[in-house]
Each structure stands twice: as C-alpha cells, then as structure tokens.
Design a protein around this motif. Sequence first.
Motif, PDB file in Angstrom:
ATOM      1  N   GLU A  52       0.861  -1.192   0.000  1.00 27.10           N
ATOM      2  CA  GLU A  52       0.000   0.000   0.000  1.00 27.10           C
ATOM      3  C   GLU A  52       0.894   1.238   0.000  1.00 27.10           C
ATOM      4  N   GLN A  53       0.623   2.124  -0.927  1.00 23.97           N
ATOM      5  CA  GLN A  53       1.385   3.359  -1.026  1.00 23.97           C
ATOM      6  C   GLN A  53       0.431   4.544  -0.934  1.00 23.97           C
ATOM      7  N   LYS A  54       0.783   5.523  -0.099  1.00 20.69           N
ATOM      8  CA  LYS A  54      -0.065   6.713   0.028  1.00 20.69           C
ATOM      9  C   LYS A  54       0.782   7.890   0.484  1.00 20.69           C
ATOM     10  N   ASP A  55       0.293   9.071   0.166  1.00 19.31           N
ATOM     11  CA  ASP A  55       0.941  10.298   0.623  1.00 19.31           C
ATOM     12  C   ASP A  55       0.350  10.700   1.975  1.00 19.31           C
ATOM     13  N   VAL A  56       1.200  11.027   2.923  1.00 15.78           N
ATOM     14  CA  VAL A  56       0.778  11.442   4.260  1.00 15.78           C
ATOM     15  C   VAL A  56       1.147  12.908   4.440  1.00 15.78           C
ATOM     16  N   ARG A  57       0.151  13.737   4.693  1.00 16.02           N
ATOM     17  CA  ARG A  57       0.387  15.165   4.885  1.00 16.02           C
ATOM     18  C   ARG A  57       0.703  15.425   6.358  1.00 16.02           C
ATOM     19  N   ARG A  58       1.687  16.248   6.601  1.00 15.17           N
ATOM     20  CA  ARG A  58       2.091  16.598   7.954  1.00 15.17           C
ATOM     21  C   ARG A  58       1.969  18.100   8.124  1.00 15.17           C
ATOM     22  N   ALA A  59       0.944  18.506   8.874  1.00 13.56           N
ATOM     23  CA  ALA A  59       0.697  19.931   9.096  1.00 13.56           C
ATOM     24  C   ALA A  59       1.677  20.470  10.137  1.00 13.56           C
ATOM     25  N   PRO A  60       1.940  21.771  10.128  1.00 13.05           N
ATOM     26  CA  PRO A  60       2.845  22.352  11.128  1.00 13.05           C
ATOM     27  C   PRO A  60       2.232  22.315  12.512  1.00 13.05           C
ATOM     28  N   GLU A  70       1.402  33.846  -1.122  1.00 17.50           N
ATOM     29  CA  GLU A  70       1.781  32.456  -0.892  1.00 17.50           C
ATOM     30  C   GLU A  70       1.553  32.012   0.562  1.00 17.50           C
ATOM     31  N   VAL A  71       1.157  32.937   1.409  1.00 18.18           N
ATOM     32  CA  VAL A  71       0.945  32.608   2.820  1.00 18.18           C
ATOM     33  C   VAL A  71      -0.227  31.636   2.948  1.00 18.18           C
ATOM     34  N   VAL A  72      -0.033  30.546   3.680  1.00 18.96           N
ATOM     35  CA  VAL A  72      -1.071  29.529   3.870  1.00 18.96           C
ATOM     36  C   VAL A  72      -1.838  29.860   5.147  1.00 18.96           C
ATOM     37  N   ILE A  73      -3.150  29.997   5.038  1.00 20.17           N
ATOM     38  CA  ILE A  73      -4.004  30.282   6.196  1.00 20.17           C
ATOM     39  C   ILE A  73      -4.833  29.038   6.485  1.00 20.17           C
ATOM     40  N   ARG A  74      -4.609  28.424   7.621  1.00 21.97           N
ATOM     41  CA  ARG A  74      -5.352  27.219   8.025  1.00 21.97           C
ATOM     42  C   ARG A  74      -6.403  27.616   9.040  1.00 21.97           C
ATOM     43  N   ARG A  75      -7.646  27.377   8.718  1.00 20.66           N
ATOM     44  CA  ARG A  75      -8.760  27.769   9.581  1.00 20.66           C
ATOM     45  C   ARG A  75      -9.366  26.549  10.251  1.00 20.66           C
ATOM     46  N   GLY A  76     -10.073  26.798  11.335  1.00 20.09           N
ATOM     47  CA  GLY A  76     -10.741  25.713  12.051  1.00 20.09           C
ATOM     48  C   GLY A  76      -9.905  25.199  13.225  1.00 20.09           C
ATOM     49  N   PRO A  77     -10.506  24.378  14.098  1.00 25.02           N
ATOM     50  CA  PRO A  77      -9.819  23.902  15.301  1.00 25.02           C
ATOM     51  C   PRO A  77      -8.521  23.167  15.023  1.00 25.02           C
ATOM     52  N   ARG A  78      -8.419  22.495  13.850  1.00 25.26           N
ATOM     53  CA  ARG A  78      -7.181  21.789  13.523  1.00 25.26           C
ATOM     54  C   ARG A  78      -6.146  22.704  12.879  1.00 25.26           C
ATOM     55  N   GLY A  79      -6.562  23.927  12.578  1.00 23.17           N
ATOM     56  CA  GLY A  79      -5.644  24.884  11.989  1.00 23.17           C
ATOM     57  C   GLY A  79      -5.154  25.879  13.012  1.00 23.17           C
ATOM     58  N   HIS A  80      -4.941  27.119  12.563  1.00 22.14           N
ATOM     59  CA  HIS A  80      -4.391  28.144  13.449  1.00 22.14           C
ATOM     60  C   HIS A  80      -5.341  29.321  13.659  1.00 22.14           C
ATOM     61  N   TYR A  81      -6.350  29.450  12.827  1.00 19.93           N
ATOM     62  CA  TYR A  81      -7.278  30.574  12.923  1.00 19.93           C
ATOM     63  C   TYR A  81      -8.686  30.056  13.219  1.00 19.93           C
ATOM     64  N   VAL A  82      -9.277  30.575  14.273  1.00 17.90           N
ATOM     65  CA  VAL A  82     -10.634  30.175  14.664  1.00 17.90           C
ATOM     66  C   VAL A  82     -11.463  31.443  14.874  1.00 17.90           C
ATOM     67  N   LYS A  83     -12.750  31.244  14.970  1.00 17.40           N
ATOM     68  CA  LYS A  83     -13.638  32.393  15.144  1.00 17.40           C
ATOM     69  C   LYS A  83     -13.430  33.040  16.510  1.00 17.40           C
TER      70      LYS A  83
END
Length: 792
Positions: free
Chosen positions: A260-268, A346-359
């Motif tokens: 099985e081969q798959k790409d695994v994303r690793r968030a900061p 190019e700045v990546v904005i990650r929203r939501g509880p798993r990201g960095h920006y929340v309401k």
Amino acid sequence: MFFFEKPSAMRQLQRFFRSPSTVCVAAEGHLLTAQEPGDVRPEWKPWHFDALPIALDTIPVACGQGRSGQSHAPKIAAIRQALAGVERVIVATDPGREGSMIAWEVLEHLGYRGRIDRLRLGALDEVSIRRAFAQMAAEPESGERDYAAYLEALCRQYEDWHLGLNGTRAVSLRLRPPAFREPWRFGGVQTPTLALLADLERRIRDFVPRDFHKVALPVTVEDGAELVLWHAPKERIFDPAEAEAIRAAACSWRGPLAVEQKDVRRAPPKLFSKDTLARRCAKRFGWDPQVTARHAQDLYDRGFLSYPRTESEHLPESQARDAAAVIAASAAVLGALPVAAPDADEVVIRRGPRGHYVKDPGEHHAIVPLRKAPRPGEVGPEAWRLWELVAKGFLAAHLPDGIDARTTVAAEVATPLGPRRFAVSGSVVTVPGWRALYGAEADADAEAVPGKARRDDEPSAGRLPPVRDGAAAEGGEATVEVSKTEPPRRITRGEMPVVMGRLIDQVEDPQIRRALENPVNPNEPKGLGTAATRDAVLPKLVKSHYVALLGGKDPAIEVTEVGLAFIDAVRRVFPAYGDPVGRAVFESELAEIGRATTRVEATRRADAFRARTRARVEALIEAVAGAERLAVIPGAPPQAGGGPRRAPTAAMVGFATSLAARKGLRLPRGLKSDAAICRAFLDEHAGARAAGPREPAPDGGTSARSPSPAMLRYAASLARQKNLPGLPPEVETDFAACRRFLDAHAGPAEPEGKAAPKRPAGRTDKPKRAPRATAAPRPRRGRSGAENRPPA
C-alpha cells in the motif's frame, strides 16, 4: 486618567495622545496586599486549633512592598492625588484577571466612583494599540465586564487566603506526624496538583515490568529483494506459547505481499500558549517555566510579542490579513533561513480547530511575533532565543504542509490461532514543506503526552526496497523478539504547566473526560489554576518538601515520602481536596464569575462563592477535628536548602535492614542514601523512642516488644564472656527480659579464671560503665579495640 500596569506600557501609549486633561499612572504590580491574620486580630497570630476556622466576609488589605522592601504607600498616595477631579478612568493594565485586579483593587480602595472603561491591549505595537482603542469605543460596557474579571480574581485570592490559612494550620496541628517538624502547607490548587503527581508516583513505584513478544519474519521477494516483516499487534502478546505458535507457523509461509502506497500530509505544529512555550523552552534550553515567563513578559512590554499569559493556541480569523506583514518583519531580522519566507499571496491560512485561525480563540489569542521585530543586540541573548523560537513557529504555521510517501508491505500468515498480519512501513520525504525551516529538529520536537508510557513505534525500516503489490515471496526462519513494558514517564518541570492546563490528557475514563470538556471554548478544556499562576505551584511544592526535582536539563518531578503521606492524610479526612478532576470542575464554576455581563450579576455570583468558600472551610476544620493523627510517616523530609544529603553508615543500613526483615516492614525510598531518612526509620521502629507496633500474640492480643538485633548481639557476647550456657529463651523474645539480662551481666567483673589482657602503656584503667537503659544499648569496647555496637 489612564491606569497602566508598568511604565514601559505607559510610554508605548503616550505616543498616541497629547492632552492637558489626560494623566497617566503606572502601578508596577499589585500595590495592595492581603493582611496577615495576626494583623487583623492579635489572637489569630498563634497557631491554635481552637481558633479555627478563621473566616472573614472581606479580607482587609494594606499597602504592600516592592522587591526592595520599600512600601507602596507613596504610590497609592500619588494615585489618590491624580484621581482628584478625574471623571473617567481607562484601565490599561495587562489583559486578564490579574491585570484587572491591579487597577480595580486600588480604585476600590481609594473609593473612586466615576466612569471606568477597559482598554484591552493584546499587544503593544501600533496596529494592535489602535485596534484596542477602536474596540473600546465600540464597547460602552467594557468597564462592567472588566469588573467581573476583577471579582473573579478577587474570589480566587479570597479562597487562597482562607484555604491556605485554615488548611495549613489545621492539617499541621492535627494530622502532621511528629517526625515532620515543618508545616504541612495546604492550598486549593497546589494540593490537587500534588494529588495528581502522587497518583502518578504510586503507579511508577507499583509498576511491574512484563515481557511481551514480537515475531520477526525475514522474507525474500521473487526478484531477490529482502526485507523483514513484523507481527507486533497493538494488543501485545504476553504469552510466550502464543508467540512461539505464531513463529513456527510463519517459518513455512509463502504467498503474495500486499503493498500500500499513500501520501501522508504533515501539518505544522500549533502556535504557542504560555504553557506550551514553557514546555518547549524547558526541552530546548533547560529553562524553568518562570524564566520563560519573565522573558516573554519583557518582550511583550517592549512591543515584540503579543500578550504572553494566554491559554490559547489559536488566532482570531480577523488577524489572518496581518500574517504576511508579520512574516516579512520577522524574516528581515531572522537572517539566512533554510526556506524562503512566503510572499503575501503564498501565505497559507489554516482555519478551524485543527488549523491556526478560529472564530473565537478565547480571552487571549496565541503568543505570536508582531510587526515590530527586535534588531540584533536590542534584547538579551536569552530573550532573543525566545523571540526567535516564537517567530519561527509563526512562520512555520503559514508554510505548506510536508508530504511523505509512505509504503506499507504486509503479509497474512495462517497460524493455529487464526490469521496474523505481518507488516513493515517505510517513509520518504517528498515535500519538506514547513519542516525545511527546522531540518532534523522537526521530528525532535514531537511532543509525547506527559505522565504516559512511551508508545510502541510502528515497525519501520526507513527506505524499503521496491516491491510490487501481489509479488510472490517466501518466509525464512522467524524469530521471537522479547521486549519489556515500560512504566509511565515522570512529568518534568517544563511539562507541569501543560499537565495542569490539559488535565483531560491524564484520564482515560470517557465519562471523566466529558466532565473536563469546556463547552464555552472546546480548545481550552478545564484545568487546574490559571495560565498566570501555574508556574508558581511547583516551587511551592518543592519548598514544602512534597516533591523533589531529579537531574537533567528539564528535571523530572518525584513525589517524596512526605508528599505521599500528606496526600494520604488529606484524602482520608477530606477527599474533595485530593481530587484533581473535581477541582478542575470547581474552577470552571469559579470562572463563571468573570463571564458575568453586568456588575450586579458578577457581585451576586461573587457573594455566593464567598459563602460557599466559608462553608467548605468550616467543613474542612470539622473533618480534621474528628480525624486521628498519622501514626507513621514512611520516611523523613529532605534536608532544607537542597544541599547534598549525608549517606548513612553501613551499620545504620544493616541495622535498618535487619529490623525491617524481622518486623515485616518495607524500607522507605532513599534510606540507603540519606542518613535523615534512615535515622527517622530507626527512631520510629527501634529503641525506646517509639512505642512501635506490637507483634501479634497467639491469643490475639499483643505481646511484649522484641529486643533489637544489637541488644541480642551484645547479650550473646556477654554470655560468651561469662561462660554462660546460653541465653534464656525469654531474653531472645522479650525486650524487658533482655534489658534485665544486660543490666545484670554488663558489670566490670571478668569471668573467673580468665586473665585480663594487658593495657597499652600510659593507659589508666577505669571501671567500665553499664550501658544506659535504652532500646539499643551501647556495648563496651572489647579489649582488642574492636567495637560491637548498634549504629549511631
């Protein structure tokens, strides 16, 4: 009038207004302090149990003192003078309960009744200051809500004062064993925190390692490639017969391999809160959390970091538009970086509880750098290291994810116990992403859960040989590898604030975990204490000798025998104060005071809390009054000052070991390395100093106390010297009979017919003195110069 907490913040804001009708004052910390009981009533100064509980509706305050010992009375007088004719006060102290209290307690003390507004300065750069003024202008009731925050801080102080005073006196006077002479300090937060550590300490001490088994199967693929597959299930194999059965079946395996081969994303990683920043600095630099807090506060005061006393790891969505400017300012002073700082588009904005920006990130957002970055040499080297750590974390949070190509090769082996899966994985970095900023440090910073045993790593082999899915393979000689289970990890000094704030990570029971969830802010579960106060708990526990710090850059915390005995006593008398989860739930109820939207509602909640605190104190005193003092303490307190401990003599250790074997006792931890612990054990269980537990008699009663081994050795030597046929049976079993035998036969007379040895020249003969009537008598010196006596 603007009321600041520090002159540095005052100077930052004075750039924004020039008006003859505006004055500024800076408190420089708490100017008022709660009075000691003896200053309120002289009869409360001595420690008498009959005087408890000491309870007041309001704690009287007086002018405090600075670190130099100088009174704050002149500052209070200056603020009183500045308030003359003032129609409006703007509280501009640090955001948070403590900052609110610093201003409000002075305004209340001086009787100010004018309008009060709150300026919440989350950072001291120009953009943040202007936003804070705009927010205050849009919030006409800011003062009302800030009064609620002040009352919450005041109620926390009220509880600390009453519980610390009454609990410490009551427990010390009624429960503390005589062997421990220092007070047993009690606190609403520190006692449940110690209970958490004590529970972990007992799990570590009681842990018994077990062997578990993994089965390794070398396989050869049809194209000649070789690799090793592992059967290492999450449900560990403890039965060696089961492992052997699987091994024997695997030896004859042949068949297809599943690939099985798959790409695994690793968030900061997440951004820093006060507690997670303290943990990272402890791990990287070996800093005490209080050192980290001091440097972070200094950087905040100078406008280089956002407000540091925060429990949040997120930013509000409204600040996403600032990311590019902050990154550009930080990158300009960080120097050469392994990865280029992203442009605005190019700045990546990650929203939501798993990201960095929340309401809604909570009362204060995560710690981040600002547009104003320190120039080289503008701050000290340690402050620079801290700023650089935060700035790199902010930059990483806005870089792309890392991507790994992960390959898993597996085979299903038929065994007498059913099919078993053998597998191995390998990963290759295809896109470094944010990890390019850190290099090898990216993996080194993976944080384990404090207080938990290390997790089993998934069987991996780094880079695997190319294998196609369904390729035929044949197994070789399988082997069984034996490993041992590991005890839970000790919590370190740097991890302690994180553990207190995320108590939910320390429990397994789903129902208890639900009780610790925070519906108001799911990102911040219920915990012990506040972000501003957690750093101060561990030093108090160390000072009380409840815990000790072991060695290392980030020292682990060990609960002492004193700490274990204290928690046992508290839980026996008043279990609620030894329950960390219960305390966390209680603290969430306390936080409801600060969430009141009006002064009337906040006052009503605060009055109810004070009444509840007085009732809890009365219940505590009543419970302690009816409890029995601990009869035994399983060790001795560490030496004051934390200096080197003197080792006991070999005779002391031997005496303690034989005493423990005869009485069926367990030697306390540290006895063989600490003379104080060894002496306390001997004082408790040997000699006339301690009544000691009586040995059960055949009729169910208690028999006479047995003589010590040293007494028996001395009695036997006397019997040999006086040519007696042997020791009477009662001498070997009865302390009083052994004492009488020694008194009768330890005189100066020598056995008849035995010549006295010559004494050395110049030595005067003196009559021998019978040993003193103690449980461990000192035998006389033999004439050869050898000694036969119990340990000193």
